[in-house]
Design a protein around this motif. Structure first.
Motif: not given
Lengths: 256, 78, 195
Positions: C156, C186, C190, C166-167, C159-160, C162-163
């Motif tokens: 998680s 994205a 990645t 991206r943001d 993922d965070s 990555r988010e």
């Protein structure tokens, strides 16, 4: 005067105690007359009955005093017969015990003051000794026949000596009843006569000044002799009995 | 007088006969002493031999009694 | 004592004559009495007769009554003693047997106790083993769970990141005046995270 009192006071009659007198007056002693000898023999029988019949009446497992004396006497003579003469002599035990009882009770009763000692008479002891002698001889010949004569033939001695030894053995065999009877009677007579002689000295204090010394001495001597006589009374009964056993052993087992 | 001499002889003889009792005393003492000596050496065997002791004493003593008897006979019977 | 001095003196002085007189008197007395009473043959039949009577009576009394009785008493006593000894022997034997039985019981009880102790120990051991195994299993399970949770948390977190990335990248792109192409961003994020 003085001589008379003294001969009255110091009267030495040591043998007078042995005189046989008729019990109920009279002078002559017939064969059936009850005499003082009869009386003391009767007391002997009474004593035997008292000890051996009345005393054992309780038949207690834990014996009373008299019963234990009776048992002691029984065991004493029984063991003597068994040890000296062997097991096969036990059938003569009542006979030997009778002699022992008569002698021992007569001896002790004779020690009572003023008593008459039946066993101090040759006539009495000789009858017992001759009875033993005859019994032993007859039993010897009946049991062993002529082999009984082997008693006199010492086969362990050298041949040359044997006839001499045989002669000595025969003589000693026939002297047996003489010594057997005289030993008992003589011992009894001697002791009682000596006590009587000392007793005759005792009243000297009433007659003469020297009596102050003599009288206590004689009383001490009487006491000492009395003690010795108590010992002798038993030992002579024992010796008479054990010699009877020894002679009986010769008759039953004549081989040396 | 003759009777007196016989009497005297009898009494002297009685006295002499009494010497035999000394012999008996020696004999009895000998028997008893030797028994005691033996008994002290081997006390375990002593108890079985008391009968022999008394027989020995009786034989030794009988001869003393004989001499006493001779004395009495001389005193009272002769 | 006063009047005895005269006879005493008399006695001392005349001792010899007196003795002689006494002896003579005694001798006379004895002669008249015929010597020793033991050698008075007139009394022999009497004594022998009564002696035989006495001996026979004593013999009868002893052999008929006294000796069997005393022999019986002694035999009885011997029997009693023997019986008592035998009884005592029996009692001793039974006491010994009882003691032996007691010893045996003691030994048995001890063995039993040993056995019970061993069983108890085995049971306890088994329980302990089981508990240990259980505990081990639980610990392993817990560890696995923790491992998984950590993995999840880690995933998680990625993922965070990555988010956020991206943001942030989109914002940056917007700020720089470009057009925001979400798909390209994205892909770039990645690729960057991988490298």
């Amino acid at each position: 005067m003085a001589s008379e009192t003294e001969s009255e006071g110091l009267a030495f009659h040591p043998m007078d105690q042995f005189i046989v007198r008729p019990l109920f007056g009279g002078e002559t002693v017939h064969w059936y007359t009850p005499t003082n000898a009869t009386l003391w023999m009767a007391l002997t029988i009474l004593a035997v009955v008292l000890f051996f019949v009345t005393g054992t009446r309780g038949r207690a497992i834990v014996p009373s005093r008299i019963q234990s004396i009776a048992e002691l006497g029984y065991g004493f003579v029984h063991k003597m017969v068994e040890d000296v003469a062997g097991k096969d002599a036990l059938k003569f035990f009542p006979y030997i015990f009778t002699l022992f009882c008569f002698i021992v009770f007569s001896n002790f009763l004779g020690l009572l003051p003023r008593a008459f000692t039946t066993t101090s008479h040759i006539a009495v002891t000789a009858v017992m000794a001759v009875a033993v002698f005859l019994t032993v001889t007859i039993v010897g010949f009946v049991k062993n026949g002529a082999a009984f004569l082997g008693l006199f033939w010492v086969s362990s001695a050298p041949l040359a000596l044997r006839p001499v030894l045989a002669l000595i053995e025969v003589i000693s065999y026939f002297v047996r009843p003489v010594s057997h009877s005289i030993r008992l009677a003589g011992n009894m007579m001697a002791g009682h006569a000596v006590i009587k002689v000392f007793a005759a000295f005792a009243p000297l204090v009433l007659i003469s000044g020297i009596g102050v010394v003599v009288t206590p001495l004689s009383i001490i001597a009487i006491t000492a002799m009395y003690g010795l006589e108590i010992l002798v009374a038993f030992i002579q009964a024992y010796v008479f009995t054990i010699l009877t056993c020894v002679y009986l052993k010769d008759a039953l087992h004549p081989h040396h | 007088m003759e009777g007196d001499i016989v009497q005297m002889g009898a009494y002297i003889g009685a006295g002499l006969a009494c010497m035999g009792m000394g012999g008996a005393a020696v004999g009895v003492g000998n028997v008893a002493g030797n028994f005691l000596a033996g008994a002290l050496r081997n006390p375990s065997a002593a108890a079985g031999q008391t009968a022999t002791l008394f027989i020995g004493i009786a034989f030794a003593e009988a001869l003393g009694i004989f001499s006493f008897l001779v004395a009495l006979l001389l005193m009272f019977a002769v | 004592m006063a009047n005895s001095t005269e006879p005493a003196a008399e006695a001392v002085t005349g001792a010899a004559t007196e003795a002689a007189g006494h002896v003579a008197e005694a001798a006379g007395h004895v002669a008249e009495k015929a010597g020793m009473p033991q050698l008075d043959f007139a009394t022999f039949p009497n004594q022998i007769f009564w002696l035989v009577v006495a001996l026979v009576m004593i013999y009868l009394v002893l052999s008929r009554v006294a000796l069997p009785r005393i022999g019986g008493i002694l035999a009885d006593r011997q029997g009693t003693i023997t019986n008592d000894l035998a009884a005592a022997e029996d009692l001793k034997a039974s006491a010994l047997a009882a003691e032996k039985a007691y010893e045996q019981a003691l030994v048995d009880a001890r063995a039993e106790a040993q056995k019970i102790i061993a069983e108890a120990r085995a049971v306890i051991q088994a329980e302990v083993d089981e508990a240990t195994a259980h505990a081990d299993a639980e610990i392993a399970a817990r560890a696995a769970e923790s491992e998984r949770r950590i993995g999840e948390i880690r995933a998680s977190a990625v993922d965070s990141v990555r988010e956020v990335a991206r943001d942030t990248a989109a914002a940056l792109v917007a700020a720089l005046g470009g057009s925001v192409d979400a798909k390209a961003i994205a892909t770039a994020v990645t690729a960057r995270l991988k490298g």
